[in-house]
Design an enzyme around this catalytic site. Structure first.
Site, PDB file in Angstrom:
ATOM      1  N   CYS A 105      37.560  41.823  38.100  1.00  0.00           N
ATOM      2  CA  CYS A 105      37.539  42.702  36.926  1.00  0.00           C
ATOM      3  C   CYS A 105      36.494  42.229  35.910  1.00  0.00           C
ATOM      4  CB  CYS A 105      38.935  42.806  36.322  1.00  0.00           C
ATOM      5  SG  CYS A 105      39.115  44.231  35.200  1.00  0.00           S
ATOM      6  N   HIS A 211      42.300  44.399  40.839  1.00  0.00           N
ATOM      7  CA  HIS A 211      43.043  43.153  40.634  1.00  0.00           C
ATOM      8  C   HIS A 211      43.803  42.790  41.913  1.00  0.00           C
ATOM      9  CE1 HIS A 211      42.598  42.133  36.338  1.00  0.00           C
ATOM     10  NE2 HIS A 211      42.350  43.425  36.201  1.00  0.00           N
ATOM     11  N   GLU A 213      45.038  40.078  42.809  1.00  0.00           N
ATOM     12  CA  GLU A 213      46.118  39.112  42.554  1.00  0.00           C
ATOM     13  C   GLU A 213      47.425  39.768  42.142  1.00  0.00           C
ATOM     14  OE1 GLU A 213      44.907  40.102  38.477  1.00  0.00           O
ATOM     15  OE2 GLU A 213      43.833  39.883  40.365  1.00  0.00           O
TER      16      GLU A 213
END
Length: 238
Positions: A105, A211, A213
């Site tokens: 990001c 994202h 994660e």
């Protein structure tokens, strides 16, 4: 016994624990450990102990760094120039030493800036319907270009990703030796991933706008799991 490898994760003021816990104990094993690289702690010396880096998401980069507008929609109340400078040192060290980097990001946007490129200060209200975070991350498709590192890493040309950003890389101002390897599947065509165009004499570098994660299906979505596995493999190979 294999020599210990260290992954430096740049501290983010938002959801830092998600990046940390994305790397499971089983994946790290006994030969890889994580280090928090924090502009707040100023632990610059730890940068030079690392064998790979994750540049995380978070607050907008100070616009004066890339010649951006001083005022724009959804700009933060204040910036973090200390973080910008700290992460500049991380990235420059990674390139000097040819160490793997994963940008996420803001991390992707800042890599573009550090390589001489620019970002859109704000993507505009139409794009926000698809990309800007609301109560939860938004979901949309991305299209991956064949014959790219991202494609060879994931083995797919299209998948769904999460989205939570109001800025994006400006395709008119790609950084030095950078190429877009994925685009949003929506009509805005926002750049969703970057990598080096000429990879000769370069270490592993992937930068993604989504994202990985915190994807809800991160263990099964190649755009999270396969990206992480490739990064870990590159770190172990340093």
């Amino acid at each position: 016994m294999k020599p210990l490898k260290r992954i430096g994760i740049s501290y983010s003021e938002t959801n830092f624990q998600n990046y940390w816990s994305w790397f499971t104990p089983g994946e790290l094993g006994s030969d890889v450990e994580l280090l928090e690289l924090s502009f707040e702690r100023g632990n610059t010396a730890d940068i030079y102990k690392c064998d790979g880096f994750v540049l995380t998401g978070g607050i907008d980069v100070l616009p004066s760094i890339f010649g951006g507008a001083a005022k724009y929609p959804y700009m933060p109340d204040s910036f973090l120039p200390e973080r910008d400078e700290f992460e500049r040192q991380i990235y420059e060290f990674s390139q000097d030493q040819k160490l793997p980097v994963l940008g996420i990001c803001r991390g992707m946007q800042y890599i573009n800036i550090l390589e001489g490129g620019k970002v859109f200060e704000d993507n505009g209200e139409e794009a926000h319907l698809v990309h800007k975070k609301a109560a939860e991350d938004k979901i949309h498709t991305v299209n991956i270009r064949p014959e790219t590192l991202l494609y060879s890493t994931t083995g797919i040309e299209q998948a769904e990703v999460n989205s939570a950003h109001h800025q994006a890389v400006d395709p008119r101002y790609l950084g030095n030796n950078l190429m877009a390897s994925a685009y949003s599947g929506t009509k805005d065509g926002i750049i969703e991933a970057l990598e080096f165009e000429d990879k000769a004499d370069k270490a592993f570098m992937l930068a993604v706008q989504w994202h990985p994660e915190r994807m809800k299906s991160k263990s099964s979505n190649p755009l999270s799991q396969k990206v992480k596995e490739a990064f870990l493999k590159a770190v172990r190979a340093t």
